[in-house]
Design a protein around this motif. Sequence first.
Motif, PDB file in Angstrom:
ATOM      1  N   LEU A 507      13.208  38.301  45.124  1.00 22.29           N
ATOM      2  CA  LEU A 507      13.299  38.434  46.574  1.00 22.29           C
ATOM      3  C   LEU A 507      11.896  38.256  47.153  1.00 22.29           C
ATOM      4  N   LYS A 508      11.650  37.068  47.728  1.00 21.97           N
ATOM      5  CA  LYS A 508      10.344  36.728  48.278  1.00 21.97           C
ATOM      6  C   LYS A 508      10.384  36.849  49.798  1.00 21.97           C
ATOM      7  N   ASP A 509       9.247  36.569  50.419  1.00 24.75           N
ATOM      8  CA  ASP A 509       9.191  36.578  51.887  1.00 24.75           C
ATOM      9  C   ASP A 509      10.124  35.520  52.470  1.00 24.75           C
ATOM     10  N   THR A 510      10.308  34.442  51.720  1.00 27.47           N
ATOM     11  CA  THR A 510      11.137  33.323  52.200  1.00 27.47           C
ATOM     12  C   THR A 510      12.618  33.525  51.922  1.00 27.47           C
ATOM     13  N   GLY A 511      12.965  34.579  51.213  1.00 28.92           N
ATOM     14  CA  GLY A 511      14.363  34.839  50.910  1.00 28.92           C
ATOM     15  C   GLY A 511      14.613  34.975  49.417  1.00 28.92           C
ATOM     16  N   LEU A 512      15.889  34.997  49.057  1.00 31.77           N
ATOM     17  CA  LEU A 512      16.293  35.203  47.671  1.00 31.77           C
ATOM     18  C   LEU A 512      16.318  33.883  46.920  1.00 31.77           C
ATOM     19  N   CYS A 513      15.805  33.890  45.693  1.00 34.17           N
ATOM     20  CA  CYS A 513      15.904  32.691  44.857  1.00 34.17           C
ATOM     21  C   CYS A 513      16.068  33.099  43.401  1.00 34.17           C
ATOM     22  N   PHE A 514      16.551  32.154  42.618  1.00 30.27           N
ATOM     23  CA  PHE A 514      16.686  32.341  41.174  1.00 30.27           C
ATOM     24  C   PHE A 514      15.680  31.439  40.475  1.00 30.27           C
ATOM     25  N   GLU A 515      15.144  31.924  39.350  1.00 29.65           N
ATOM     26  CA  GLU A 515      14.108  31.158  38.677  1.00 29.65           C
ATOM     27  C   GLU A 515      14.372  31.117  37.177  1.00 29.65           C
ATOM     28  N   GLU A 516      14.421  29.900  36.657  1.00 31.58           N
ATOM     29  CA  GLU A 516      14.519  29.664  35.219  1.00 31.58           C
ATOM     30  C   GLU A 516      13.105  29.415  34.704  1.00 31.58           C
ATOM     31  N   VAL A 517      12.634  30.282  33.808  1.00 33.64           N
ATOM     32  CA  VAL A 517      11.246  30.257  33.356  1.00 33.64           C
ATOM     33  C   VAL A 517      11.135  29.456  32.066  1.00 33.64           C
ATOM     34  N   LYS A 518      10.200  28.514  32.047  1.00 32.79           N
ATOM     35  CA  LYS A 518       9.996  27.684  30.869  1.00 32.79           C
ATOM     36  C   LYS A 518       8.512  27.664  30.497  1.00 32.79           C
ATOM     37  N   ALA A 519       8.206  28.117  29.293  1.00 34.39           N
ATOM     38  CA  ALA A 519       6.848  28.044  28.758  1.00 34.39           C
ATOM     39  C   ALA A 519       6.605  26.644  28.220  1.00 34.39           C
ATOM     40  N   PRO A 520       5.342  26.265  27.968  1.00 33.98           N
ATOM     41  CA  PRO A 520       5.066  24.947  27.386  1.00 33.98           C
ATOM     42  C   PRO A 520       5.863  24.734  26.098  1.00 33.98           C
ATOM     43  N   GLY A 521       6.561  23.606  26.008  1.00 31.10           N
ATOM     44  CA  GLY A 521       7.375  23.290  24.826  1.00 31.10           C
ATOM     45  C   GLY A 521       8.823  23.708  24.938  1.00 31.10           C
ATOM     46  N   ASP A 522       9.148  24.576  25.914  1.00 30.05           N
ATOM     47  CA  ASP A 522      10.546  24.986  26.101  1.00 30.05           C
ATOM     48  C   ASP A 522      11.361  23.831  26.681  1.00 30.05           C
ATOM     49  N   LYS A 523      12.643  23.810  26.343  1.00 27.55           N
ATOM     50  CA  LYS A 523      13.539  22.779  26.853  1.00 27.55           C
ATOM     51  C   LYS A 523      14.619  23.411  27.717  1.00 27.55           C
ATOM     52  N   LEU A 524      15.145  22.618  28.609  1.00 27.31           N
ATOM     53  CA  LEU A 524      16.275  23.037  29.441  1.00 27.31           C
ATOM     54  C   LEU A 524      17.561  22.655  28.725  1.00 27.31           C
ATOM     55  N   ARG A 525      18.419  23.628  28.488  1.00 25.13           N
ATOM     56  CA  ARG A 525      19.680  23.366  27.802  1.00 25.13           C
ATOM     57  C   ARG A 525      20.739  22.900  28.806  1.00 25.13           C
ATOM     58  N   ARG A 526      21.760  22.202  28.278  1.00 23.56           N
ATOM     59  CA  ARG A 526      22.751  21.641  29.186  1.00 23.56           C
ATOM     60  C   ARG A 526      23.581  22.716  29.871  1.00 23.56           C
ATOM     61  N   ASN A 527      23.868  23.824  29.191  1.00 20.80           N
ATOM     62  CA  ASN A 527      24.627  24.881  29.862  1.00 20.80           C
ATOM     63  C   ASN A 527      23.813  25.480  31.013  1.00 20.80           C
ATOM     64  N   GLN A 528      22.479  25.462  30.884  1.00 20.26           N
ATOM     65  CA  GLN A 528      21.632  25.905  31.991  1.00 20.26           C
ATOM     66  C   GLN A 528      21.695  24.907  33.147  1.00 20.26           C
ATOM     67  N   LEU A 529      21.696  23.620  32.818  1.00 18.31           N
ATOM     68  CA  LEU A 529      21.812  22.588  33.853  1.00 18.31           C
ATOM     69  C   LEU A 529      23.114  22.750  34.632  1.00 18.31           C
ATOM     70  N   VAL A 530      24.214  23.012  33.920  1.00 19.77           N
ATOM     71  CA  VAL A 530      25.519  23.182  34.573  1.00 19.77           C
ATOM     72  C   VAL A 530      25.474  24.353  35.553  1.00 19.77           C
TER      73      VAL A 530
END
Length: 724
Positions: A507-530
């Motif tokens: 919950l930021k000043d600009t409103g509510l948001c969701f964040e997917e955190v990725k460290a260097p080398g991490d990949k985005l999985r397809r179920n996350q994309l969906v």
Amino acid sequence: MQKQLPLKYYLNHFFELAEFIQAQCKTLLTPEQQQFIVKLTQLDEQSLCTLLRIYSRKPRLVALSSLNYEEIPNLHGAIFKLKQFALVAHPRVDDLDLVLAHLTKPELVALLADDVLFKTPVTFKKSASKGVLLALCKQHIDREANALEQLCGEFVVNSRAEYYEYFEFLYSGRLSAGDINHQNRFVMRDLGIAKVRNDVGETRSRFNTLEEAQTHYQLNQCRMQFKACEMPEQYRHLANELLQINCTDDLAHSIKNKLLIRLFKQFKEADLAYACTLLDNCTGSSEAQELAIRVRYKQGDTDWVQQTLEAIINDPIDDGILYFAEDFLQRKYNKQQRSRLTQMLSDTECQLEIDDIYRGDVEQGVCEYYQQQGYTVFFTENNLWLSLFALTFWQELFVDTPYPPCNEFDIYPHVLLADCFYASQQADIEQKLATFTHNDCIYKQVCKSAAQFYDTPTGLFQWHSDILEPLKVLIQHSELESLKAHLLQMTKTFKQLKDGYPDLMVLKDTGLCFEEVKAPGDKLRRNQLVSIDILKQHGFTVNIVAVNWFNDPNRIYSVVDIETTGGVQGNNKITEIAVVQLQAGEVIKQWASLINPERSIPPFITKLTGINAAMVRDAPCFADIADTLRGFLKGSVFVAHNVNFDYSFIRKEYAAIAQTFKMPKLCTVVESRKAFPKLPSYSLGNLAAHFELNLTNHHRALADATATAQLLKLIQQTQSKKAS
């Protein structure tokens, strides 16, 4: 204190099972199985106890000598009765190798020394391994000797798998490797360990027909056989057996598909053609479609692949395979360089510099970064949306459902398992959503369900004391139509949306948001994309946060030491805590306190630490200093010599007062081994002596924490010199 089970506890469990089988499952039994369950219920108590004790074992053979139980005073009489009823039998000579394998090493030695069972004396060493002795017995034993009957008579065959395992399966719906599935559940329930639904009244059958029940039983047997397979011919035999099974419902198809895909992966290197045949027999599986496309493309069958991709795009099984098809078509046929998953990661505009002390827990690092900015942050992942979904539709999922639970152990809604929630309850779902005319309506529904059903096992999410806090923020700071749209989509495609949700809700000043955190080398999985795509379609803000590491020279290290009533957790408690804080190599603060462990301190602990009962009698208990300690440690790195010992004790103390405890940690034992290799010992006492550290009162918390702080400073100086 853990509950104690009565002497014949397993008899009660058997009668529960038998009553269920006879009352609810008669149409799911063959005539032979019906006769078998009647035969069991007619046994006298001692014989039944003996049979159930045999069934409780994993091996195919059970030694009579292992059935020495107080409730079975006449074992041989019970075995005689069971043989009369044809419920047990001794192994035959054909099973001799199996009998020999069950003998202990002393028993094998005694057997080899007995010339009666061997045509000629066998030379052996008593000191030889059991494997060598067993091989000698198998090689030289006279398989026609009359005395073998006596040897085989010392064992009985465990025939549980013949019928009894099927009864257990009808109750639980699933086989468990080597264990008695229902009985373990009953025991765990009686001990108060297993999660059960207390609102389930009469048990009911989970299968409608004999064919359906036997199909699921065969599939579960195949699943267990797959785990036991070792040789290629075993996998092939299993695959051929699986192909012969005709599935009659969606859940059976799902189980069969998963097994066929696992078998495909076993065969794809050695026999690709046969492996592809297995894929061809998968019904309605997006995973099988993807594997087939990848294989055919690799083989050069590009026309077939292109046609299949286009067909999927026109009529996809689910969003996951749709994204794959679109992406594969673009990259392989339209020469796009990067996949959509890679593109999303590289295009992210949200990048944060996070202290590399959080390499082991990047989400925690981002969370603390936002908290320092004054934002409200929650670790959410899947639990947030699953709890919102379940608490919103609790009545429809668990109470007024056309597929009620079969028994108290069924905590996962069947409509979700079969992915038919919306199809079977469309009117109820839409009516419920229509009543939500304001965000507060959803929150009231969630609160009502939580109050009424708190701690009732759901199989969907984990209950915790502050579960409503993130839900309140989500509901109050989201658009009503966005919430309703996503809840509706979850009812329609739950299997797609049960996981893959972003790590954090901020919950930021600009409103509510969701964040997917990725460290260097991490990949985005397809179920996350969906999940991310669908959240965005419903109007939610979702960011992918790319983390870059940096080393903060001003980070604060909290060097912690504790004294306890004993060296292992169990019932042991903390008697003293000390914290020494360092920043840039200098001590900036320190704090220490005796703790009343609210239990006795063993004499040997008093001798070791000097802390006795009188010293802690008027000291605060851990709950009294919990907030002070948390405030002292906040924003720092938890350091200790053998850090997991101190960290786990403190985490357990917080858990006892229903609070979580999570910090980045560093171990001076591990770091000492890196900085000062080949020392004879890395105990704190020996390191203090070696480096002449100030350790004047060893095994008191502040003295040990001070010495550990000095050691940490020395480690950091050594690391800095090596780096330069």
